[in-house]
Enzyme design. Structure first.
Site, mmCIF file in Angstrom:
data_model
loop_
_atom_site.group_PDB
_atom_site.id
_atom_site.type_symbol
_atom_site.label_atom_id
_atom_site.label_comp_id
_atom_site.label_asym_id
_atom_site.label_seq_id
_atom_site.Cartn_x
_atom_site.Cartn_y
_atom_site.Cartn_z
ATOM 1 N N GLN A 80 2.280 -5.871 -3.414
ATOM 2 C CA GLN A 80 2.464 -5.944 -1.847
ATOM 3 C C GLN A 80 3.728 -5.358 -1.639
ATOM 4 O O GLN A 80 4.074 -4.290 -2.290
ATOM 5 C CB GLN A 80 2.703 -7.318 -1.430
ATOM 6 C CG GLN A 80 1.271 -7.898 -1.375
ATOM 7 C CD GLN A 80 0.687 -8.810 -2.535
ATOM 8 O OE1 GLN A 80 1.584 -9.281 -3.265
ATOM 9 N NE2 GLN A 80 -0.458 -8.674 -2.850
ATOM 10 N N GLY A 125 -4.181 -4.270 -4.166
ATOM 11 C CA GLY A 125 -5.235 -3.387 -4.441
ATOM 12 C C GLY A 125 -4.514 -2.152 -4.923
ATOM 13 O O GLY A 125 -3.983 -1.528 -4.168
ATOM 14 N N HIS A 126 -4.677 -1.782 -6.337
ATOM 15 C CA HIS A 126 -4.238 -0.690 -6.783
ATOM 16 C C HIS A 126 -4.884 0.299 -7.176
ATOM 17 O O HIS A 126 -5.778 0.043 -8.206
ATOM 18 C CB HIS A 126 -3.170 -0.802 -7.970
ATOM 19 C CG HIS A 126 -1.755 -1.701 -7.235
ATOM 20 N ND1 HIS A 126 -1.217 -2.561 -8.186
ATOM 21 C CD2 HIS A 126 -1.428 -1.751 -6.184
ATOM 22 C CE1 HIS A 126 -0.481 -3.125 -7.585
ATOM 23 N NE2 HIS A 126 -0.595 -2.843 -6.117
ATOM 24 N N LYS A 143 1.849 2.435 -5.352
ATOM 25 C CA LYS A 143 2.447 2.036 -6.364
ATOM 26 C C LYS A 143 1.665 2.331 -7.510
ATOM 27 O O LYS A 143 2.370 2.786 -8.627
ATOM 28 C CB LYS A 143 2.854 0.638 -6.447
ATOM 29 C CG LYS A 143 3.720 0.139 -5.258
ATOM 30 C CD LYS A 143 4.023 -1.408 -5.344
ATOM 31 C CE LYS A 143 2.964 -2.307 -4.842
ATOM 32 N NZ LYS A 143 2.665 -2.063 -3.177
ATOM 33 N N ASP A 203 0.863 -1.121 0.029
ATOM 34 C CA ASP A 203 0.085 -0.017 0.050
ATOM 35 C C ASP A 203 0.772 1.505 -0.001
ATOM 36 O O ASP A 203 0.356 2.448 0.685
ATOM 37 C CB ASP A 203 -0.983 0.064 1.108
ATOM 38 C CG ASP A 203 -1.737 -1.315 1.452
ATOM 39 O OD1 ASP A 203 -2.128 -1.648 0.086
ATOM 40 O OD2 ASP A 203 -1.898 -1.872 2.446
#
Ligand code: IMP
Length: 427
Positions: free
Chosen positions: A225, A41-42, A17, A14
């Site tokens: 990650q 999750g992006h 990125k 988180d």
């Protein structure tokens, strides 16, 4: 000249990125995910609409980038099709721009079920997983029980592999968890249906990447990650089950490790963590709540609140070295705007030596030692050049460079694409 660039989170994920990928996108021809799965999750804002990418490389929202999912990724076809559908509503058809390796291991329903049963068990160590079946799918991969994408197109083999897997899993469901078994025929039919739908996306990633390199194309290796969640190098056992460090790139795509021209590391100006596990600089007071609220620190995949704390340069300088980082991007510096004092952990107090601490990263019995910095009133939010930053913020950044022995080449000063300082463009 940089042709291939790796982008890695250097904390517990988180780090922001997705926004950095968005910045590099105009100069990229291809982007490849090489580890993890839909636990990532992006979040991106495309034409004012929010899209969260979990399994697809976030570069997919740029028309002229071809995206790949390499063999190191564990693929849930349910999640993949759902994400493709959602993405296509915003960015149009992506069939011609997405290739998935036929060597990827699949996440099957029994992986999800076992992950959730284990996490719910009072007898077992709770890791705080995303409950997506990531760890259990990787267990099958090293246990040589995986069903790979290519197996979907050989009905006899598929049925045999599923039968073998269900023998193993159903016995665990019934005997260890007193839970229901999964039906072989239903699962077989489901796999066959999904196989048809997947066909247009399946390809030979090793050869395609070789061709791209031959044609001198610019390629991004898009990490998910963060390095401290790496199964081998992270805060074990509170880690994810893939190699989220630079080492995952070679085996997760099928390239030589010498094929990485530039390693870009991403770290927040403070630290966050989701799930269980040690976190030496975690703040349990109002400051922790302040960072969580101001930074909007809620998990993009699970909606869980993220734990927050000061920047840990002891760990960051370690992950910089582990990953051969050539340049750092510090994100969310604007979250620190207005604080009277800002702290950076520069060392640990412990009976153990530094070498012993770093070897296992259990991070037990240690106390962080902080260096205090005067905060700043003049906001960094929205600034676009280093010169525009106030002196304290500059000092904060220069200290990170000193502590980590690597240049800070980018600084994110807000959520919008233009809220970015680029001191040295890596491509
Ligand atoms: P798993 O990857 O679902 O097995 O979860 C293992 C650990 O990694 C848990 O602490 C999760 O919260 C963490 N984790 C997995 N993916 C991410 C991510 O994308 N960001 C932050 N933490 C993650």
């Amino acid at each position: 000249m940089t042709k291939t660039i790796s982008l890695l989170g250097l904390q517990w994920g988180d780090e922001g990125k997705g926004k950095v990928v968005d910045h590099l996108a105009k100069d990229l021809d291809a982007a490849i995910r090489y580890q993890g799965g839909h636990n990532a999750g992006h979040t991106l804002i495309v034409d004012g609409k929010k899209i969260v990418f979990h399994l697809l490389p976030s570069a997919i929202c740029h028309d002229d980038i071809h995206c790949y999912i390499g063999r190191g990724v564990v693929v849930s076809l349910d999640a993949l099709f759902e994400e493709i559908e959602e993405a296509q509503e915003v960015i149009g058809n992506i069939e011609d721009r997405l290739t998935i390796s036929s060597a990827c291991s699949l996440i099957q329903p029994y992986h999800v079920k076992l992950d959730q049963l284990r996490e719910g068990s009072k007898k077992l160590t709770k890791i705080g997983t995303t409950g997506r079946g990531i760890g259990t799918a990787y267990e099958d991969r090293v246990g040589r029980r995986s069903i790979r994408v290519a197996d979907l197109y050989n009905e006899n083999k598929l049925k045999g592999r599923l039968e073998e897997a269900l023998d193993f899993y159903n016995s665990i469901f019934i005997h260890s968890f007193n839970s229901e078994e999964i039906d072989l025929n239903e699962l077989f039919e489901k796999n066959l249906k999904q196989a048809e739908k997947l066909k247009p996306y399946v390809g030979n990633v090793i050869q395609e990447v070789r061709d791209l390199k031959e044609a001198d194309k610019k390629i991004l290796f898009e990490g998910a990650q963060g390095a401290l969640l790496d199964v081998s190098l992270g805060t074990y056992p509170y880690v994810t089950s893939s190699n989220s460090s630079v080492g995952g790139i070679a085996s997760g795509i099928g390239i030589s490790p010498t094929n990485i021209d530039f390693s870009l590391g991403i770290a927040k100006a403070y630290t966050t963590r989701v799930g269980e596990g040690p976190f030496p600089t975690e703040l349990f007071d109002d400051m922790g709540t302040y960072l969580a609220e101001k930074g909007g620190e809620v998990g993009a995949t699970t909606g869980r609140p993220r734990r927050c704390g000061w920047l840990d340069a002891f760990l960051l300088s370690h992950t910089v070295q582990l990953n051969g980082i050539d340049g750092l991007c510090i994100t969310k510096i604007d979250v620190l705007d207005g604080l009277e004092t800002i702290k950076i952990c520069t060392d640990y107090s412990s009976d153990l030596s530094k070498a012993e601490i770093l070897e296992t990263l259990t991070l037990e019995g240690i106390e962080p030692i902080y260096t205090e910095f005067k905060g700043w009133e003049e906001p960094t939010a929205g600034k676009q050049s280093f010169e525009e930053l106030n002196d304290m913020a500059k000092e904060f950044i220069l200290n990170i460079e000193d502590l980590c022995k690597v240049p800070v080449i980018m600084i994110s000063t807000g959520p919008k694409r233009e809220d970015t300082i680029i001191r040295e463009y890596p491509l």
